[in-house]
Design a protein around this motif. Structure first.
Motif, PDB file in Angstrom:
ATOM      1  N   ARG A 166       0.750  -1.045   0.025  1.00 40.48           N
ATOM      2  CA  ARG A 166       0.083  -0.081   0.036  1.00 40.48           C
ATOM      3  C   ARG A 166       0.858   1.083   0.212  1.00 40.48           C
ATOM      4  O   ARG A 166       0.435   2.320  -0.473  1.00 40.48           O
ATOM      5  N   ALA A 167       2.003   1.018   0.267  1.00 38.05           N
ATOM      6  CA  ALA A 167       2.865   2.444   0.676  1.00 38.05           C
ATOM      7  C   ALA A 167       4.332   1.849   0.945  1.00 38.05           C
ATOM      8  O   ALA A 167       4.704   0.946   1.586  1.00 38.05           O
ATOM      9  N   TRP A 168       5.141   2.785   0.405  1.00 39.65           N
ATOM     10  CA  TRP A 168       6.644   2.480   0.597  1.00 39.65           C
ATOM     11  C   TRP A 168       7.417   3.903   0.448  1.00 39.65           C
ATOM     12  O   TRP A 168       6.742   4.628   0.346  1.00 39.65           O
ATOM     13  N   ASP A 169       8.659   3.885   0.816  1.00 39.03           N
ATOM     14  CA  ASP A 169       9.401   5.002   0.647  1.00 39.03           C
ATOM     15  C   ASP A 169       9.712   5.417  -0.975  1.00 39.03           C
ATOM     16  O   ASP A 169      10.535   4.842  -1.599  1.00 39.03           O
ATOM     17  N   SER A 170       8.803   6.353  -1.427  1.00 41.01           N
ATOM     18  CA  SER A 170       8.773   6.668  -2.541  1.00 41.01           C
ATOM     19  C   SER A 170       9.451   8.090  -3.000  1.00 41.01           C
ATOM     20  O   SER A 170       9.401   8.526  -4.341  1.00 41.01           O
ATOM     21  N   ALA A 171      10.048   8.526  -1.844  1.00 41.40           N
ATOM     22  CA  ALA A 171      11.034   9.751  -2.438  1.00 41.40           C
ATOM     23  C   ALA A 171      12.301   9.242  -3.155  1.00 41.40           C
ATOM     24  O   ALA A 171      12.813   7.995  -2.675  1.00 41.40           O
ATOM     25  N   THR A 172      12.592  10.022  -3.957  1.00 39.64           N
ATOM     26  CA  THR A 172      13.834   9.895  -4.737  1.00 39.64           C
ATOM     27  C   THR A 172      15.153  10.003  -3.751  1.00 39.64           C
ATOM     28  O   THR A 172      15.191  11.232  -3.203  1.00 39.64           O
ATOM     29  N   PRO A 173      15.931   9.341  -3.649  1.00 41.38           N
ATOM     30  CA  PRO A 173      17.197   9.126  -2.933  1.00 41.38           C
ATOM     31  C   PRO A 173      18.038  10.092  -3.199  1.00 41.38           C
ATOM     32  O   PRO A 173      18.276  10.535  -4.622  1.00 41.38           O
ATOM     33  N   ALA A 174      19.058  10.815  -2.388  1.00 41.18           N
ATOM     34  CA  ALA A 174      20.089  11.678  -2.917  1.00 41.18           C
ATOM     35  C   ALA A 174      21.189  10.714  -3.787  1.00 41.18           C
ATOM     36  O   ALA A 174      21.299   9.483  -3.676  1.00 41.18           O
ATOM     37  N   PRO A 175      21.678  11.694  -4.670  1.00 42.69           N
ATOM     38  CA  PRO A 175      22.709  10.637  -5.679  1.00 42.69           C
ATOM     39  C   PRO A 175      23.630  10.264  -4.766  1.00 42.69           C
ATOM     40  O   PRO A 175      24.002  10.679  -3.856  1.00 42.69           O
ATOM     41  N   LEU A 176      24.105   9.277  -5.280  1.00 44.58           N
ATOM     42  CA  LEU A 176      25.202   8.278  -4.662  1.00 44.58           C
ATOM     43  C   LEU A 176      26.340   9.373  -4.790  1.00 44.58           C
ATOM     44  O   LEU A 176      26.781   9.751  -6.081  1.00 44.58           O
ATOM     45  N   ALA A 278       3.888 -10.792  -3.765  1.00 45.75           N
ATOM     46  CA  ALA A 278       2.651 -10.085  -3.657  1.00 45.75           C
ATOM     47  C   ALA A 278       2.670  -8.652  -4.694  1.00 45.75           C
ATOM     48  O   ALA A 278       1.350  -8.209  -4.919  1.00 45.75           O
ATOM     49  N   ASN A 279       3.783  -8.265  -4.916  1.00 45.75           N
ATOM     50  CA  ASN A 279       3.743  -6.902  -5.911  1.00 45.75           C
ATOM     51  C   ASN A 279       2.891  -7.332  -6.928  1.00 45.75           C
ATOM     52  O   ASN A 279       2.252  -6.468  -7.760  1.00 45.75           O
ATOM     53  N   ARG A 280       2.534  -8.755  -7.573  1.00 48.77           N
ATOM     54  CA  ARG A 280       2.098  -9.069  -8.717  1.00 48.77           C
ATOM     55  C   ARG A 280       0.252  -8.574  -8.718  1.00 48.77           C
ATOM     56  O   ARG A 280      -0.233  -8.595  -9.536  1.00 48.77           O
ATOM     57  N   TYR A 281       0.012  -8.461  -7.390  1.00 45.45           N
ATOM     58  CA  TYR A 281      -1.451  -8.251  -7.244  1.00 45.45           C
ATOM     59  C   TYR A 281      -1.879  -6.709  -7.058  1.00 45.45           C
ATOM     60  O   TYR A 281      -2.804  -6.335  -6.995  1.00 45.45           O
ATOM     61  N   GLY A 286       4.692  -0.678 -12.701  1.00 49.48           N
ATOM     62  CA  GLY A 286       5.917  -0.636 -12.169  1.00 49.48           C
ATOM     63  C   GLY A 286       6.035  -1.333 -10.963  1.00 49.48           C
ATOM     64  O   GLY A 286       7.016  -1.550 -10.690  1.00 49.48           O
ATOM     65  N   VAL A 287       5.090  -1.515 -10.366  1.00 52.87           N
ATOM     66  CA  VAL A 287       4.766  -2.336  -8.948  1.00 52.87           C
ATOM     67  C   VAL A 287       4.800  -3.737  -9.522  1.00 52.87           C
ATOM     68  O   VAL A 287       5.463  -4.657  -8.822  1.00 52.87           O
ATOM     69  N   THR A 288       3.805  -4.151 -10.380  1.00 49.91           N
ATOM     70  CA  THR A 288       3.395  -5.742 -10.547  1.00 49.91           C
ATOM     71  C   THR A 288       4.762  -6.197 -11.163  1.00 49.91           C
ATOM     72  O   THR A 288       5.086  -7.371 -11.181  1.00 49.91           O
ATOM     73  N   SER A 289       5.600  -5.544 -11.881  1.00 48.59           N
ATOM     74  CA  SER A 289       6.742  -6.178 -12.671  1.00 48.59           C
ATOM     75  C   SER A 289       7.792  -6.544 -11.650  1.00 48.59           C
ATOM     76  O   SER A 289       8.794  -7.130 -11.995  1.00 48.59           O
ATOM     77  N   VAL A 290       8.292  -5.832 -10.347  1.00 55.24           N
ATOM     78  CA  VAL A 290       9.005  -6.163  -9.385  1.00 55.24           C
ATOM     79  C   VAL A 290       8.633  -7.658  -8.457  1.00 55.24           C
ATOM     80  O   VAL A 290       8.197  -7.078  -7.431  1.00 55.24           O
TER      81      VAL A 290
END
Length: 409
Positions: A166-176, A278-281, A286-290
């Motif tokens: 339902r939720a995850w950290d969707s913030a773009t991380p700082a560049p390495l 469970a991402n397939r559900y 972009g979520v179902t493919s991982v």
């Protein structure tokens, strides 16, 4: 040399001829790799025999000649159909704004548990060529080579969770941070260069495509960005640099395309959730493919259109890859996938990703059989925070790689 000649097909792939209708369709088997070709305006059928329990994935990579003239909407469409002609799924892949011929991949699939296409029996793969109307030049009318790599995923030994994230950290991380290390990519999925977390650099000339394979175990997530260095010249090239991400069965996950004016520019893939069954559900593609562990492919392409304004290069490209999360055991399959090891990440895979092997992954699931993720699991279950765990493991791999390098000097 044509683009078809420069693309590294899986060695030993069997040649098959697509049929104009289902009655003459040649059989494909999961775990095998096939080569075929697709004429302009072509609609070709291939046949598969599927069980009721296994989910089937049939990726098709189309490789046009390097001198082909293409439009943004040219490409291929792939679908799997049952014996009655009902479409189980369909997907398309197009060349996009870069207007540059390159390998493009689309995935047909038959999922168990869905309303359509259930049961064992004969199914048909339909591959269609998408060509813009009125663009029938000698270059575009030529045949495109195809690489077809069917795979199957067994069902679970015991029913698992069916709730998508339902939720995850969707913030773009700082560049390495850090200085880039040189890492030339492979020229096909079969020779994708192993790649781990870090800042990597390669040099591309217009028209080149390079493949990288990032091992991702259950619970880990990938973030990647690509940047094109500045170059002398004035003008604009749409879709100058393309970065695409594919999952272990070559299903499309996400992609970005950079317009270019000669100034340095970068862009990042959308933040993705951790790899979970469970991402397939979920609904978003972009979520179902991982949905499974294995090698995820990063594919870079530099448009041929850069040459006219900014010269032949080579152009410096920087790829930043971040792997985060906490690994855990897989869902527990009731059988073995085909090809074996396609959804497995081994210790050897992880070491190669950091040390920089020469590629040669050999198909839709590099890494081979085995479950070499014991060390990662030991760290994860020990109660160490995910950030600390990853640093410890990555540090261990780095030390091992340095020792190996020292012995070979």
């Amino acid at each position: 040399m044509s683009e078809a000649e420069s693309y590294a097909f899986v060695p030993g792939a069997r040649s098959v001829v697509g049929a104009a209708d289902t009655s003459d369709a040649e059989a494909l088997e999961a775990g095998q790799t096939y080569r075929s070709s697709l004429p302009r305006g072509g609609r070709l059928y291939y046949r598969l025999r599927l069980t009721a329990a296994d989910t089937a994935y049939v990726p098709v990579t189309a490789v046009p000649p390097a001198d082909a003239t293409v439009t943004a909407t040219d490409g291929i469409r792939v679908s799997l159909r049952d014996a009655h002609g009902t479409s189980c799924s369909y997907a398309s892949a197009r060349f996009g704004a870069g207007l540059s011929p390159r390998p493009v991949t689309a995935l047909g699939q038959r999922e168990t548990g869905k309303a359509l296409c259930q049961g064992a029996g004969t199914y048909y793969l339909l591959v269609e060529r998408l060509d813009a109307q009125g663009a029938g030049t000698a270059a575009t009318s030529g045949r495109w080579d195809l690489e077809i790599t069917p795979a199957t995923e067994p069902g679970l030994a015991r029913a698992g969770a069916t709730d998508p994230p339902r939720a995850w950290d969707s913030a773009t991380p700082a560049p390495l941070p850090g200085r880039p290390r040189d890492r030339t990519g492979g020229t096909g999925f079969a020779t994708a260069r192993p790649l781990g977390q870090g800042v990597w650099r390669t040099a591309l000339t217009p028209g080149e495509t390079r493949f990288y394979a990032v091992p991702l175990d259950w619970g880990l997530r990938l973030h990647a960005s690509a940047g094109l260095d500045g170059a002398p010249g004035h003008g604009y090239a749409g879709g100058a640099l393309n970065l695409s991400l594919y999952n272990p069965v070559r299903g499309y996950v996400d992609g970005i395309s950079l317009g270019y004016t000669g100034a340095a520019k970068s862009a990042a893939l959308a933040p993705l959730p951790p790899v979970e069954y469970a991402n397939r559900y979920a609904v978003p593609a972009g979520v179902t493919s991982v949905r499974f562990a294995g090698h995820y492919y990063l594919v870079l392409h530099l448009s041929t259109r850069l040459a006219g304004t900014f010269g032949q290069g080579p152009f410096e490209v920087t790829l930043r890859v971040r792997v985060a999360g906490r690994t855990h055991a897989g869902p527990g399959y009731a059988g073995s996938p085909e090809p074996g090891g396609v959804f497995t990440v081994t210790e050897r895979d992880r070491a190669a990703a950091l040390a920089g092997g020469t590629g040669g992954t050999g198909g839709p699931g590099p890494g081979g059989a085995g479950g070499g993720n014991r060390a990662m699991r030991l760290v994860a279950v020990g109660g160490i925070g995910s950030g600390t765990a990853l640093l410890l493991v990555l540090g261990g791999w780095t030390v091992a790689a340095r020792r190996s390098h020292a012995r070979t000097r």
